[in-house]
Design an enzyme around this catalytic site. Structure first.
Site, PDB file in Angstrom:
ATOM      1  N   GLU A  49       0.830  -1.214   0.000  1.00  0.00           N
ATOM      2  CA  GLU A  49       0.000   0.000   0.000  1.00  0.00           C
ATOM      3  C   GLU A  49       0.859   1.257   0.000  1.00  0.00           C
ATOM      4  O   GLU A  49       0.572   2.214  -0.708  1.00  0.00           O
ATOM      5  CB  GLU A  49      -0.945   0.022   1.213  1.00  0.00           C
ATOM      6  CG  GLU A  49      -1.993  -1.078   1.233  1.00  0.00           C
ATOM      7  CD  GLU A  49      -3.079  -0.934   0.167  1.00  0.00           C
ATOM      8  OE1 GLU A  49      -3.067   0.060  -0.579  1.00  0.00           O
ATOM      9  OE2 GLU A  49      -3.933  -1.840   0.079  1.00  0.00           O
ATOM     10  N   ARG A  85       0.598   3.732  -3.251  1.00  0.00           N
ATOM     11  CA  ARG A  85      -0.042   5.035  -3.014  1.00  0.00           C
ATOM     12  C   ARG A  85       0.979   6.140  -2.762  1.00  0.00           C
ATOM     13  O   ARG A  85       0.912   7.204  -3.368  1.00  0.00           O
ATOM     14  CB  ARG A  85      -0.999   4.963  -1.823  1.00  0.00           C
ATOM     15  CG  ARG A  85      -2.072   3.926  -2.033  1.00  0.00           C
ATOM     16  CD  ARG A  85      -3.134   3.968  -0.962  1.00  0.00           C
ATOM     17  NE  ARG A  85      -3.864   2.708  -0.944  1.00  0.00           N
ATOM     18  CZ  ARG A  85      -5.171   2.581  -0.730  1.00  0.00           C
ATOM     19  NH1 ARG A  85      -5.905   3.631  -0.489  1.00  0.00           N
ATOM     20  NH2 ARG A  85      -5.741   1.398  -0.725  1.00  0.00           N
ATOM     21  N   ASP A 103      -4.290  -9.905  -8.759  1.00  0.00           N
ATOM     22  CA  ASP A 103      -4.490  -8.916  -9.835  1.00  0.00           C
ATOM     23  C   ASP A 103      -3.280  -8.150 -10.382  1.00  0.00           C
ATOM     24  O   ASP A 103      -2.833  -8.365 -11.509  1.00  0.00           O
ATOM     25  CB  ASP A 103      -5.595  -7.921  -9.439  1.00  0.00           C
ATOM     26  CG  ASP A 103      -5.447  -7.330  -8.036  1.00  0.00           C
ATOM     27  OD1 ASP A 103      -4.407  -7.557  -7.410  1.00  0.00           O
ATOM     28  OD2 ASP A 103      -6.378  -6.639  -7.575  1.00  0.00           O
ATOM     29  N   GLU A 132     -11.948  -0.011 -10.846  1.00  0.00           N
ATOM     30  CA  GLU A 132     -11.548  -0.950 -11.903  1.00  0.00           C
ATOM     31  C   GLU A 132     -12.436  -0.948 -13.139  1.00  0.00           C
ATOM     32  O   GLU A 132     -11.953  -1.089 -14.272  1.00  0.00           O
ATOM     33  CB  GLU A 132     -11.451  -2.378 -11.342  1.00  0.00           C
ATOM     34  CG  GLU A 132     -10.312  -2.588 -10.334  1.00  0.00           C
ATOM     35  CD  GLU A 132     -10.598  -2.020  -8.949  1.00  0.00           C
ATOM     36  OE1 GLU A 132     -11.793  -1.742  -8.659  1.00  0.00           O
ATOM     37  OE2 GLU A 132      -9.652  -1.834  -8.162  1.00  0.00           O
ATOM     38  N   THR A 158      -0.597   0.750 -10.450  1.00  0.00           N
ATOM     39  CA  THR A 158      -1.882   0.136 -10.134  1.00  0.00           C
ATOM     40  C   THR A 158      -2.798   1.061  -9.333  1.00  0.00           C
ATOM     41  O   THR A 158      -3.975   0.764  -9.162  1.00  0.00           O
ATOM     42  CB  THR A 158      -1.694  -1.219  -9.414  1.00  0.00           C
ATOM     43  OG1 THR A 158      -2.924  -1.940  -9.478  1.00  0.00           O
ATOM     44  CG2 THR A 158      -1.264  -1.025  -7.978  1.00  0.00           C
TER      45      THR A 158
HETATM   46  C1  DMJ Z   1      -6.285   0.265  -5.364  1.00  0.00           C
HETATM   47  O1  DMJ Z   1      -5.582   0.546  -4.211  1.00  0.00           O
HETATM   48  C2  DMJ Z   1      -5.415  -0.359  -6.398  1.00  0.00           C
HETATM   49  O2  DMJ Z   1      -6.035  -0.262  -7.633  1.00  0.00           O
HETATM   50  C3  DMJ Z   1      -5.082  -1.791  -6.112  1.00  0.00           C
HETATM   51  O3  DMJ Z   1      -4.338  -2.380  -7.143  1.00  0.00           O
HETATM   52  C4  DMJ Z   1      -6.345  -2.583  -5.918  1.00  0.00           C
HETATM   53  N1  DMJ Z   1      -7.280  -1.964  -5.058  1.00  0.00           N
HETATM   54  C5  DMJ Z   1      -7.485  -0.560  -4.997  1.00  0.00           C
HETATM   55  C6  DMJ Z   1      -8.716  -0.034  -5.688  1.00  0.00           C
HETATM   56  O4  DMJ Z   1      -9.792  -0.833  -5.724  1.00  0.00           O
END
Ligand code: DMJ
Length: 578
Positions: free
Chosen positions: A205, A209, A338, A472, A558
């Site tokens: 995370e 982020r 994912d 998503e 992501t």
């Molecule tokens: C985000 O923090 C990122 O996209 C992560 O890869 C998956 N989950 C959340 C959003 O749903």
């Protein structure tokens, strides 16, 4: 530098509501009574007709328009009260007609016109989300929009002078040219973002982020503070890799450098989507710092994975960092798996297509996913199932919906003339994910939906019915729009905007909802930081021109933080990356 002056904000028109119209008792009491019965019948029809017929007939829109037009002020209320029933009926008919025309206009609007709407509207989603955070939760990780206060989940570091929303939103503010707010956020980062704290954080995370957010802010604005902070934070994460295999721990204490894994993860395993989602940021950290350690760490993860046997070519979600062996054989393109697949493809794209190994691993993995996990329902919906020890679970997560965009992004480079096939697959996944929204009452997608027990694209378990402002599905619309220019993707994005505004917008910001099948929203009181970083950014890009952050030059991490492609010829000149 690369930003265009002309920007489009996402908006929504709110229909005001007020107290119901009241009638005074007069000598025409009986006539009014008849009229009330008529109104009751109309409302009855509104509630009991199936949604599809409401849409077709326009009744769906009438209902809210009637409310709007009969509730907007005491003046019109008293006019109604003293008028004859004929006048009343005429007024209502007129209002209905006007509302019907408006509703049809909205429905028939082409994307260009919608874009114009977006440009014009004053009420901007990002501005509202950001202003609400500023007002009620400044400096906390996230906003609680119902209780109008901040909260700081320790996922990204409860004591890490949190501000996850600030760092996650930096690039969105810049891209949307909200420069005053960007400067305010920059000042907060300069003065408050401190990593020398005794806090245990999620390596994944914090990387996607914070490191991702800081890197993007640096590349977009050129401000040195972001480069410095990103490297400083990256260095703080390095002790997580001190394991016998070099597969990092999930959790790390930033002060002591002691790591561990989630207690719930199979046999002390690290998680595929976590250790597999560091590559893009770490390659840039090496580039910007001149320190090869970052790149070495993530390349070693590949080495470990390459040595392992993969059941049917699939990557299980759990890997033990001590033994280097797989844990439980659970495979998913949604939660826990994912972004590992996403980063294989993007590693290749971000390397200016020089990372041939990343490319090979991605297309092989996708082939295995196609063979073992992608299925078509009897109703013709393509979905990506989960795999548990060889058995398929016919469930698809909201998280898995990013795969439509990923497959479209990779289709161009697909081996063996598979480009067309992969584009088709991507568009089918986009359609399935759109269906998962369309089949709910609130027109927002559930956390997971199933294709068994007689249902298709519907959540059947109570704990899978929530929606937490996830990006998503909109992410996939954005990629599909960029590659096909099929207007339906903008239309679907617009539907999502309307649903977000109607059901997630509350007085103090945007909130997730607990059950997308409920007749009215029950808010969870969290405005997720990824709502500003991803959902609103992808919506914005969906309605922007293609040369706005062009995909040949930028790769989104992501968390939707854009990172520039590292050009072959510029590998020694960091400042010229873009
Ligand atoms: C985000 O923090 C990122 O996209 C992560 O890869 C998956 N989950 C959340 C959003 O749903």
């Amino acid at each position: 530098r690369m930003m265009r002056k002309n920007i489009y904000f996402i908006h929504f028109r709110i229909r005001k509501s007020a107290s119901p119209t009241s009638f005074r008792l007069t000598e025409k009491f009986i006539l009014l009574l008849v009229f009330s019965a008529f109104i009751t019948l109309c409302f009855g029809a509104i509630f009991f007709l199936p949604d599809s017929s409401k849409l077709l007939s326009g009744v769906f829109f009438h209902s809210s328009a009637v409310e709007t037009n009969t509730r907007t002020g005491t003046d019109s209320d008293s006019n109604v009260a003293v008028g004859t029933e004929e006048k009343i009926l005429t007024k209502i008919r007129k209002d209905h007609e006007k509302a019907l025309v408006e509703a049809k206009d909205t429905l028939q609007k082409r994307p260009d016109e919608i874009k114009q709407d977006i440009q014009d509207e004053k009420d901007k989603m990002m501005t509202f989300a950001w202003d609400s955070y500023k007002r009620y939760a400044w400096g906390s990780n996230e906003l609680r929009p119902v209780s109008k206060q901040g909260h700081s989940s320790n996922l990204f570091g409860e004591y890490l002078s949190p501000g996850a929303t600030i760092v996650d939103a930096l690039d969105t503010l810049y891209i949307m040219e909200m420069f005053e707010d960007f400067d305010m956020a920059t000042e907060w980062v300069e003065k408050n973002l401190d990593f020398n704290v005794n806090a245990e954080v999620s390596v994944f995370e914090v990387n996607i982020r914070f490191v991702g957010g800081l890197l993007s802010a640096y590349y977009l604005s050129g401000k040195e503070v972001f480069r410095r902070k990103a490297i400083e934070l990256g260095e703080k994460l390095l002790p997580a890799f001190k394991t016998p295999t070099g597969i990092p721990w999930a959790l790390l204490n930033l002060k002591s450098g002691i790591g561990r894994n989630w207690p719930w993860a199979s046999g002390g395993s690290s998680i595929l989507a976590e250790y597999g989602t560091l590559h893009l940021e770490f390659m840039h950290l090496s580039k910007l710092s001149g320190n090869p350690a970052f790149a070495e760490k993530v390349m070693n993860i590949r080495k470990v994975l390459n040595r392992l046997d993969k059941p049917q070519g699939l990557y299980p979600n759990y890997l033990n960092p001590n033994s280097g062996q797989w844990g439980q054989h659970h495979v998913s393109v949604g939660g826990l798996g994912d972004s590992f697949y996403e980063y294989l493809l993007k590693a290749w794209l971000m390397s200016d297509k020089t990372d041939e190994e990343g490319k090979k691993l991605y297309y092989e993995a996708l082939q295995a996913i196609e063979t073992s996990l992608i299925r078509k329902s009897s109703g013709g919906l393509t979905y990506i199932a989960e795999w548990k020890g060889g058995l398929l679970e016919h469930k698809m997560g909201h998280l898995t919906c990013f795969a439509g965009g990923m497959i479209a992004l990779g289709a161009d480079g697909a081996p063996e003339d598979k480009t067309g096939h992969q584009m088709e697959q991507a568009s089918e996944i986009a359609r399935t994910c759109h269906e998962s929204y369309a089949r709910t009452t609130l027109k927002l997608g559930p956390e997971a939906f199933r294709f068994d027990g007689g249902v298709e694209a519907i959540a059947t378990r109570q704990n899978e019915k929530y929606f937490i402002l996830r990006p998503e599905v909109i992410e996939t619309y954005m990629y599909m729009w960029r590659f096909t220019h099929d207007p339906k993707y903008r239309e679907w994005g617009w539907e999502a905007v309307q649903a977000l505004e109607k059901h997630c917008r509350v007085e103090g910001g945007y909130s997730g909802v607990r059950d997308v099948y409920a007749s009215s929203p029950n808010h969870d009181d969290v405005q997720q930081s990824f709502y500003l970083a991803e959902t609103l950014k992808y919506l914005y890009l969906l309605f922007s021109d293609d040369d706005h952050l062009p995909l040949e030059h930028w790769v989104f991490n992501t968390e939707a933080h854009p990172l520039p492609v590292i050009r072959k010829e510029m590998t020694d000149k960091p400042s010229q990356l873009e």
